[in-house]
Scaffold this active site. Structure first.
Site, mmCIF file in Angstrom:
data_model
loop_
_atom_site.group_PDB
_atom_site.id
_atom_site.type_symbol
_atom_site.label_atom_id
_atom_site.label_comp_id
_atom_site.label_asym_id
_atom_site.label_seq_id
_atom_site.Cartn_x
_atom_site.Cartn_y
_atom_site.Cartn_z
ATOM 1 N N ASP A 171 -9.909 3.583 -4.073
ATOM 2 C CA ASP A 171 -10.561 2.419 -3.476
ATOM 3 C C ASP A 171 -11.962 2.209 -4.036
ATOM 4 O OD1 ASP A 171 -8.350 2.040 -1.935
ATOM 5 O OD2 ASP A 171 -9.273 2.632 -0.048
ATOM 6 N N ASP A 198 0.822 -1.205 0.000
ATOM 7 C CA ASP A 198 0.000 0.000 0.000
ATOM 8 C C ASP A 198 0.864 1.266 0.000
ATOM 9 O OD1 ASP A 198 -2.446 1.350 -0.015
ATOM 10 O OD2 ASP A 198 -3.271 0.180 1.627
#
Length: 828
Positions: free
Chosen positions: A225, A166
């Protein structure tokens, strides 16, 4: 603080939505990528598996991962190709061990990650783990920046097969070179372990990784996202579909994990989600609780024909053949010579989508075999691939040339168009149906019918029958739809069916499509914000009309709070002129009062004219207004009007961000001083200071101060200096707060050069139990928005009930690592 359990940190922070797109648009050609690990890629086809984040967030543990592995085997998902069982954020302890290594949380993973890996491997499956190319993960656990070698070796020693890496708390200077450096560092560290690990770069598309990550990562996120709603799916498809040239074996575009089964969409939408991910050669990473998955969810996730398209060994992402008006056609070559053709309808209405075979990669032929991978039907078409595709639906055909079409049923496209339905004898609506024969050979004895809800009527006003319908010919029928006067507003299905005979044996067949009728009712009595009422129609120059925010561009929910002449509004309609929005009033409303003006995001010299129409009568107009001018207040008399139209016309040929700010509609003869619905109760306005705001976790840092630089209520807001890892800002209350009758909490936020995640939590009861939502909302750099959390989205510890009448504290989360401004914490 006395609360039951410490406040949880951000768990979906920093979803950037291409924050640096402007900065890198003119970047130099990407650097040459380093060679991949010897022995070939571990991701020759898009990875398939499971990740706990979408359904569980931080609530991950050993039992969940083991039970998911068991279900992979028992449900047949393993045999269908799913192999990775991936652990996301929050798996580790808060601090590294004395040896500098990451430590699994001993409560969540009593047998360690190695023990879980051994269990998963024994099932013939593989295990994935989560890391972060920053100092901390998105949830505030140790990151791997500067620890690449020790972390890669640790994961390899545990038997990890997949790494999702991430981008939170990344300490980046924002340059593409920094992104390449940070992600290459972990690639090199994985290489030095000697273990084959799939490397998933999760930097949200920020630095356009499709230009540089081939040979570094096996896949890379291309978007922010995903969320479990159609708006998110539609937006992600539009961003990811054009990136086909950058995908292939060992280097895949990743539009994020699957939401199928999480409950926020219909089965039609979930099939579109799954089908379009397969067409785009995307990783298929399940994000739902498989222990509770319905048979329908498992059938969508386990559709082997769809999976075969995704996993095709050619490894080609489908190319976009056409994309217009929300209708998209994709074409994907498959091993063996077949092609997958997707007809994708992102609009809210049934649509007939067609593509000529010559416009795809199909070889020339006298006819084509179309196999529908969702229904299992096999049809034939002469030269045009076509279907009536439901709203939010996607038809996926596996197509090949067909020598003898006589024995295969013809493809028949049934379409329909339907205007707004008004109940009552003087209302109703008009339906138009179309039936087009795409097969090689004529249809005979064609009859069209419309099946409407009970009590409704459908009367054809033109021919609904045809004795013979030739190839590529169309029968169009007009219908009058009658609707009882007491029909509530809502969405009602109408099924249109074409029955016919085909082929030398005169076989009977039928094709049906469903169109949704939208029934409107006049607004109820009262004064209300116009943005809370559904528009009947809207036309906008760029992207959708945005509710309670400005129009930021072509995607949904991409604007900031409406700002005109420096005045910030939390209610309104953000358009891109030329635009027109229509509402049904039914003669029950008397007045509309609104501010209007050019949004402050517009370039210098932009102008537009705002006009309000009561039916066809001009009721109010602004004249020409320009960038930077103060808002213009318009008052329109709507007495007796059936329809309301808001029209914004640009002064030139270019689109202009034009705002209807705080429009309030009055209906039913109520007084001008009656409350505006929905009513809002301000909890903290910061007009007299900081309102006692403090920080929940003192060791994590952060400060607050009153500031006039951003306010949506009054003349002052709150300036918050936030730590990079984030903190909760708010206060415990001296007496319980009673919010009975309210359904949500909200606050407004404005960022500077660094964006922030936003979240809301409350404490309830005498023991100050901590209850927190799960809707982590990202606000990008130099932008603003309203953060919202419904009470039914807020979760409390086991045994604790959220009582809106006994709220003891209110907290908001921020984590930019810089200054953020907030205002107007409120209940609605």
């Amino acid at each position: 603080m006395g609360n039951k359990g410490r406040p949880r940190r951000a768990v979906a922070a920093l979803t950037s939505y291409l924050l640096l797109a402007g900065a890198i648009a003119g970047a130099a050609p990407a650097q040459a990528a380093p060679a991949h690990l010897a022995g070939g890629t571990p991701a020759a086809t898009p990875p398939m598996g499971f990740n706990n984040w979408n359904a569980f967030g931080c609530d991950v543990n050993e039992a969940l991962i083991k039970e998911t592995a068991d279900i992979f085997v028992s449900s047949g998902l393993k045999d269908a190709g799913y192999q990775y069982v991936n652990i996301d954020d929050c798996w580790s302890a808060r601090e590294r061990g004395a040896d500098g290594k990451l430590v699994p949380d001993p409560v969540k993973f009593p047998n360690g990650i190695k023990g879980v890996a051994d269990y998963v491997h024994a099932k013939g499956l593989k295990l994935g783990i989560y890391g972060d190319a920053g100092t901390k993960t998105c949830a505030g656990y140790p990151g791997s920046l500067g620890h690449e070698d020790v972390d890669a070796q640790t994961w390899a020693d545990w038997g990890v097969d997949y790494l999702k890496y991430d981008n939170c708390n990344n300490q980046s200077d924002g340059s593409q070179a920094d992104y390449v450096r940070r992600y290459t560092a972990m690639r090199a560290a994985i290489g030095r372990t000697g273990r084959s690990i799939v490397y998933s770069i999760c930097e949200w598309g920020t630095s356009q990784p499709w230009l540089w990550a081939k040979g570094i990562g096996d896949l890379w996120r291309t978007t922010g996202d995903i969320s479990d709603n159609w708006s998110s799916i539609r937006s992600i498809i539009r961003q990811n579909a054009p990136l086909a040239p950058y995908a292939g074996p060992g280097h895949w575009n990743d539009p994020d994990m699957l939401e199928v089964g999480n409950g926020g969409m219909t089965a039609t939408e979930y099939r579109s989600h799954m089908g379009m991910w397969a067409m785009m050669a995307a990783p298929l990473i399940i994000g739902t609780d498989l222990r509770k998955a319905s048979a329908e969810t498992l059938s969508i996730l386990g559709n082997r024909e769809v999976i075969a398209i995704d996993q095709d060994r050619l490894g080609v992402q489908a190319s976009v053949v056409s994309d217009s008006g929300g209708l998209m056609v994709l074409d994907k070559p498959l091993a063996g010579g077949d092609r997958a053709i997707a007809l994708h309808n992102s609009t809210d209405s049934l649509a007939t989508i067609s593509v000529a075979a010559r416009d795809t990669g199909l070889a020339r032929a006298g006819a084509y075999r179309l196999h529908d991978v969702w229904t299992g039907d096999t049809l034939q078409a002469r030269s045009t691939i076509s279907a009536g595709v439901p709203a939010h639906g996607t038809v996926v055909y596996r197509v090949r040339p067909l020598r003898d079409p006589a024995a295969t049923a013809p493809a028949v496209a049934v379409g329909a168009g339907l205007g707004t339905i008004v109940p009552g004898p003087a209302g109703g609506g008009s339906l138009t149906t179309t039936v087009t024969n795409r097969g090689a050979g004529a249809l005979r004895d064609l009859a069209v019918s419309a099946n409407v809800p009970a009590g409704w009527s459908a009367t054809p006003t033109t021919a609904q029958r045809r004795e013979r319908l030739a190839t590529d010919a169309t029968l169009e029928t007009a219908w009058t739809i009658g609707v009882p006067a007491n029909t509530p507003a809502g969405r009602y299905p109408i099924t249109v069916t074409a029955a016919y005979r085909w082929g030398p044996r005169n076989r009977a067949a039928a094709t049906s499509s469903e169109i949704v009728a939208i029934v409107v009712n006049a607004p109820a009595d009262g004064r209300r914000h116009l943005s809370t009422l559904p528009a009947v129609t809207s036309v906008n120059a760029t992207g959708p009309v945005e509710l309670d925010q400005g129009n930021g561009g072509p995607l949904e929910n991409d604007g900031s709070l409406i700002t005109v002449g420096g005045v910030v509004y939390t209610r309104g309609l953000g358009t891109s002129a030329a635009s027109e929005i229509t509402y049904y009033l039914g003669g029950r409303c008397s007045k509309l009062v609104t501010d209007a003006g050019i949004d402050d995001t517009a370039g210098a010299g932009a102008t537009a004219t705002f006009s309000i129409y009561a039916g066809d009568t001009l009721a109010a107009t602004s004249g020409s207004v320009g960038t930077g001018q103060a808002p213009t207040t318009l008052t329109a008399d709507l007495t007796g009007a059936t329809w309301l139209r808001l029209v914004a016309t640009p002064g030139g040929s270019s689109a202009v961000p034009a705002d209807w700010a705080k429009p309030v509609l009055t209906c039913g003869g109520v007084a001008d001083d009656s409350p505006v619905l929905p009513q809002s109760q301000t909890l903290f306005s910061f007009e007299s200071g900081t309102d006692g705001f403090t920080i929940a976790n003192p060791g994590d840092g952060g400060t607050v101060a009153q500031s006039p630089l951003f306010h949506t209520d009054g003349v002052a807001g709150l300036k918050v200096a936030t730590p990079a890892g984030g903190n909760w800002f708010g206060r415990a209350l001296s007496a319980p707060l009673d919010l009975t009758g309210k359904t949500m909490l909200r606050y407004d936020v404005k960022t500077g050069g660094i964006g922030t995640s936003g979240e809301i939590a409350i404490q309830v009861g005498d023991d100050m139990s901590w209850c927190q939502g799960g809707l982590w909302t990202w606000t990008g750099t130099d932008s603003s928005r309203t953060i919202t959390e419904r009470f039914d989205q807020i979760g409390c510890p086991a045994g604790v009930t959220l009582d809106p009448s006994a709220i003891r504290a209110v907290w908001v989360f921020l984590n930019s690592g810089g200054e953020v401004y907030i205002d107007n914490v409120r209940a609605e």
